[in-house]
Motif scaffolding. Structure first.
Motif, PDB file in Angstrom:
ATOM      1  N   PHE A  99       0.668  -1.315   0.344  1.00 40.30           N
ATOM      2  CA  PHE A  99       0.007   0.071   0.231  1.00 40.30           C
ATOM      3  C   PHE A  99       0.930   1.349   0.202  1.00 40.30           C
ATOM      4  CE2 PHE A  99      -2.642  -3.608   1.876  1.00 40.30           C
ATOM      5  CZ  PHE A  99      -3.566  -3.636   1.217  1.00 40.30           C
ATOM      6  N   LYS A 100       1.874   1.304  -0.268  1.00 42.02           N
ATOM      7  CA  LYS A 100       3.109   2.466   0.394  1.00 42.02           C
ATOM      8  C   LYS A 100       3.008   3.342  -1.344  1.00 42.02           C
ATOM      9  CE  LYS A 100       7.825   3.483   0.203  1.00 42.02           C
ATOM     10  NZ  LYS A 100       9.460   2.289   0.018  1.00 42.02           N
ATOM     11  N   SER A 101       3.016   4.655  -0.973  1.00 37.41           N
ATOM     12  CA  SER A 101       2.459   5.225  -2.378  1.00 37.41           C
ATOM     13  C   SER A 101       3.883   6.000  -2.819  1.00 37.41           C
ATOM     14  CB  SER A 101       1.554   6.404  -1.609  1.00 37.41           C
ATOM     15  OG  SER A 101       2.208   6.814  -0.717  1.00 37.41           O
ATOM     16  N   TYR A 102       3.903   5.167  -4.114  1.00 33.67           N
ATOM     17  CA  TYR A 102       5.355   6.375  -4.625  1.00 33.67           C
ATOM     18  C   TYR A 102       5.611   8.013  -4.571  1.00 33.67           C
ATOM     19  CZ  TYR A 102       6.447   1.127  -4.242  1.00 33.67           C
ATOM     20  OH  TYR A 102       6.569  -0.425  -4.200  1.00 33.67           O
ATOM     21  N   ARG A 103       6.564   8.182  -4.816  1.00 36.11           N
ATOM     22  CA  ARG A 103       6.213   9.851  -4.567  1.00 36.11           C
ATOM     23  C   ARG A 103       6.301  10.369  -6.276  1.00 36.11           C
ATOM     24  NH1 ARG A 103      11.153  12.927  -0.565  1.00 36.11           N
ATOM     25  NH2 ARG A 103       9.570  12.445   1.559  1.00 36.11           N
ATOM     26  N   LYS A 104       6.878   9.543  -6.988  1.00 36.98           N
ATOM     27  CA  LYS A 104       7.086   9.944  -8.480  1.00 36.98           C
ATOM     28  C   LYS A 104       5.710   9.919  -8.626  1.00 36.98           C
ATOM     29  CE  LYS A 104      11.821   9.396  -9.765  1.00 36.98           C
ATOM     30  NZ  LYS A 104      12.603   8.127 -10.255  1.00 36.98           N
ATOM     31  N   GLY A 105       4.570   8.471  -8.626  1.00 37.06           N
ATOM     32  CA  GLY A 105       3.209   8.969  -9.023  1.00 37.06           C
ATOM     33  C   GLY A 105       2.238   9.681  -8.611  1.00 37.06           C
ATOM     34  N   ALA A 106       2.330   9.946  -7.026  1.00 37.08           N
ATOM     35  CA  ALA A 106       2.190  10.996  -6.464  1.00 37.08           C
ATOM     36  C   ALA A 106       2.176  11.875  -7.166  1.00 37.08           C
ATOM     37  CB  ALA A 106       2.367  10.916  -4.735  1.00 37.08           C
ATOM     38  N   ALA A 107       3.077  12.366  -7.059  1.00 36.23           N
ATOM     39  CA  ALA A 107       3.550  13.398  -7.329  1.00 36.23           C
ATOM     40  C   ALA A 107       3.041  14.164  -9.312  1.00 36.23           C
ATOM     41  CB  ALA A 107       5.144  13.644  -8.034  1.00 36.23           C
ATOM     42  N   SER A 108       3.341  12.790  -9.952  1.00 38.06           N
ATOM     43  CA  SER A 108       2.044  12.863 -11.346  1.00 38.06           C
ATOM     44  C   SER A 108       0.576  13.337 -11.505  1.00 38.06           C
ATOM     45  CB  SER A 108       2.917  11.878 -12.241  1.00 38.06           C
ATOM     46  OG  SER A 108       1.780  10.062 -11.745  1.00 38.06           O
ATOM     47  N   ILE A 109       0.261  12.866 -10.499  1.00 30.62           N
ATOM     48  CA  ILE A 109      -0.988  12.534 -10.516  1.00 30.62           C
ATOM     49  C   ILE A 109      -1.058  13.612  -9.959  1.00 30.62           C
ATOM     50  CG2 ILE A 109      -3.078  11.950  -8.778  1.00 30.62           C
ATOM     51  CD1 ILE A 109      -1.778   9.136  -9.089  1.00 30.62           C
TER      52      ILE A 109
END
Length: 96
Positions: A50-60
């Motif tokens: 369930f770990k959110s990745y910083r790059k994915g969160a930043a792109s969203i």
């Protein structure tokens, strides 16, 4: 006389500040976390998926920003088009 008073005031405040920082930390009180707190802060392998990745969160977040800009621009364009057509209709009524 005023400069003498000012220098004494500042020096006394500075001395008080230095004494306060020697005896107290900025957080006022530090307590070492207990066993329960350490267990709660430790990595849990069951939660790893369930770990959110910083790059994915930043792109969203970036996509959301672009969509917001697009919606605001569309609304502004729609308001502009309606204002222009209304003004053209008024001019057409006056010329008849």
């Amino acid at each position: 006389m005023a400069s003498l008073f000012k220098s004494n005031t500042f020096s006394s405040l500075r001395a008080h500040h230095l004494q306060a920082t020697e005896f107290q930390s900025r957080r006022q009180l530090h307590v070492e976390p207990g066993a329960r707190e350490k267990a709660l802060l430790a990595k849990d392998p069951a939660l790893e998926r369930f770990k959110s990745y910083r790059k994915g969160a930043a792109s969203i977040r970036r996509i959301g920003d672009y969509l917001t800009i697009a919606v605001v621009a569309g609304c502004c364009y729609e308001i502009y088009v309606r204002a222009v057509t209304r003004e053209e209709a008024r001019k057409a009524l006056k010329s008849e």
